[in-house]
Design a protein around this motif. Structure first.
Motif, mmCIF file in Angstrom:
data_model
loop_
_atom_site.group_PDB
_atom_site.id
_atom_site.type_symbol
_atom_site.label_atom_id
_atom_site.label_comp_id
_atom_site.label_asym_id
_atom_site.label_seq_id
_atom_site.Cartn_x
_atom_site.Cartn_y
_atom_site.Cartn_z
ATOM 1 N N ALA A 31 0.842 -1.209 0.000
ATOM 2 C CA ALA A 31 0.000 0.000 0.000
ATOM 3 C C ALA A 31 0.876 1.258 0.000
ATOM 4 O O ALA A 31 0.568 2.228 -0.696
ATOM 5 N N THR A 32 1.972 1.221 0.775
ATOM 6 C CA THR A 32 2.848 2.398 0.838
ATOM 7 C C THR A 32 3.514 2.659 -0.512
ATOM 8 O O THR A 32 3.604 3.808 -0.945
ATOM 9 N N ALA A 49 2.387 1.826 -3.412
ATOM 10 C CA ALA A 49 1.352 2.334 -4.326
ATOM 11 C C ALA A 49 1.065 3.801 -4.027
ATOM 12 O O ALA A 49 0.893 4.621 -4.936
ATOM 13 N N LEU A 50 1.044 4.138 -2.731
ATOM 14 C CA LEU A 50 0.834 5.535 -2.316
ATOM 15 C C LEU A 50 1.950 6.431 -2.867
ATOM 16 O O LEU A 50 1.686 7.491 -3.436
ATOM 17 N N LEU A 51 3.200 5.969 -2.703
ATOM 18 C CA LEU A 51 4.336 6.767 -3.185
ATOM 19 C C LEU A 51 4.264 6.973 -4.694
ATOM 20 O O LEU A 51 4.562 8.067 -5.185
ATOM 21 N N ARG A 88 -1.326 6.742 4.151
ATOM 22 C CA ARG A 88 -1.651 5.390 3.657
ATOM 23 C C ARG A 88 -3.070 5.011 4.042
ATOM 24 O O ARG A 88 -3.819 4.470 3.232
ATOM 25 N N PHE A 103 -5.375 6.941 1.971
ATOM 26 C CA PHE A 103 -5.297 6.415 0.607
ATOM 27 C C PHE A 103 -6.125 5.130 0.489
ATOM 28 O O PHE A 103 -6.861 4.939 -0.475
ATOM 29 N N ARG A 104 -6.026 4.260 1.510
ATOM 30 C CA ARG A 104 -6.759 3.005 1.499
ATOM 31 C C ARG A 104 -8.268 3.228 1.572
ATOM 32 O O ARG A 104 -9.040 2.561 0.912
#
Ligand SMILES: [Zn+2]
Lengths: 150, 180
Positions: free
Chosen positions: A35-36, A38-40, B175, B178-179
């Motif tokens: 997830a991190t 993808a966030l970056l 995060r 974002f999720r």
């Protein structure tokens, strides 16, 4: 893996301009890192959070006019510095040439004295010893006035 | 000339600026204006005052550009100049207090100016909305300028450990946003 290890993975991904094979392998098994990453990737495509503030034309105009002043000041300072440097070099050169002429004439005087006096007399006179002048006054290896005349 | 400069990296622009090319320096100003502004606003400086300080900082940076070593971070160097400029201004106004000279990444209150708040609140879905100025700077320095935590700490007047801690907490927050 602990949260600290996941932080290291993220640090690596940022520092290496992307995730390497080991980071990608970890990300496949770790939902947090996946997830991190993808966030970056999303942040990178969205642009920096500070880019919403843009300088106005007036701000850039004020900067540019100040830069023009700074540049002309720097040029003036540079010109003055080179003038001073040229003057300093001129003085130093004149002094060196003068000193070389004086020391050369002294040397020839000493040489004349040495040829005229015996070894015993030389030891008795501590003020007149061969080579002492050279050691006390280091000189630049410039051609002497007499060399040029040869 | 300006369109060519847009494609140059910071070191190339710095080199041109060193040779007196003002347009190259203007490009650096455009690139780093937001970072410098948010950085100053992170100290609680209001936007018009931040702009005055930023202007002085950029002019000072141009004058001193020969002193900058390209092995270091240009934006970090710029922020240090901005910080000194800010401290000088506080000294002149006799408001300088050494305890307030460092950007405390952990304990700063929300100093957003109403204007910035409106911009942020208008874009609720945006991940960046609601970030404090100092958090935006931290994210910019780490993710976009790819500075090390040591360089960030030096630029922000914080510690390396504090910069790392705050950055990773910020990432966790983003995060989860974002999720969801
Ligand atoms: Zn992980």
């Amino acid at each position: 893996m602990s949260a600290k290890d996941c932080e290291k993975i993220i640090d690596q991904a940022i520092e290496k301009h992307g995730a390497d094979a080991a980071t990608q392998a970890h990300a496949r098994t770790c939902p947090k890192c996946a997830a991190t990453l993808a966030l970056l990737a999303l942040l990178k495509t969205s642009g920096s959070p500070v880019s919403d503030l843009k300088p106005s034309a007036a701000f850039l105009g004020r900067i540019e006019s100040s830069l023009a002043t700074s540049a002309s000041e720097a040029a003036a300072t540079g010109a003055l510095k080179s003038k001073l440097l040229a003057a300093a070099i001129g003085v130093a050169l004149t002094a060196t040439v003068a000193w070389t002429v004086v020391s050369q004439s002294k040397k020839s005087d000493v040489a004349k004295t040495q040829t005229q006096t015996s070894q015993g007399e030389m030891r008795a006179d501590p003020d007149v010893r061969a080579g002492e002048n050279d050691a006390a006054f280091p000189q630049l290896q410039l051609p002497s006035a007499t060399d040029e005349l040869k | 000339m300006t369109s060519n400069n847009e494609n140059l990296d910071s070191n190339e622009l710095i080199e041109l600026a060193r040779n007196g090319q003002k347009q190259a320096f203007t490009m650096l100003v455009k690139r780093h204006y937001g970072t410098v502004m948010y950085y100053l606003m992170g100290f609680g400086v209001k936007k018009p005052d931040a702009e005055d300080i930023a202007q002085e900082a950029f002019i000072n940076a141009f004058r001193k550009i020969d002193q900058f070593r390209t092995s270091g971070s240009f934006v970090g160097w710029l922020l240090r100049i901005a910080r000194n400029q800010h401290i000088d201004k506080l000294r002149k106004e006799k408001k300088f207090d050494t305890t307030g000279s460092e950007l405390d990444l952990l304990n700063l209150p929300d100093d957003r100016t109403p204007e910035v708040q409106v911009v942020s609140d208008a874009a609720v879905e945006d991940l960046y909305s609601g970030l404090k100025p100092q958090e935006k700077v931290l994210l910019d320095l780490r993710v976009f300028q790819q500075m090390s935590f040591a360089e960030i700490a030096e630029a922000l007047g914080s510690t390396e450990g504090n910069a790392r801690l705050v950055f990773h907490r910020l990432i966790v927050r983003l995060r989860s946003k974002f999720r969801s």
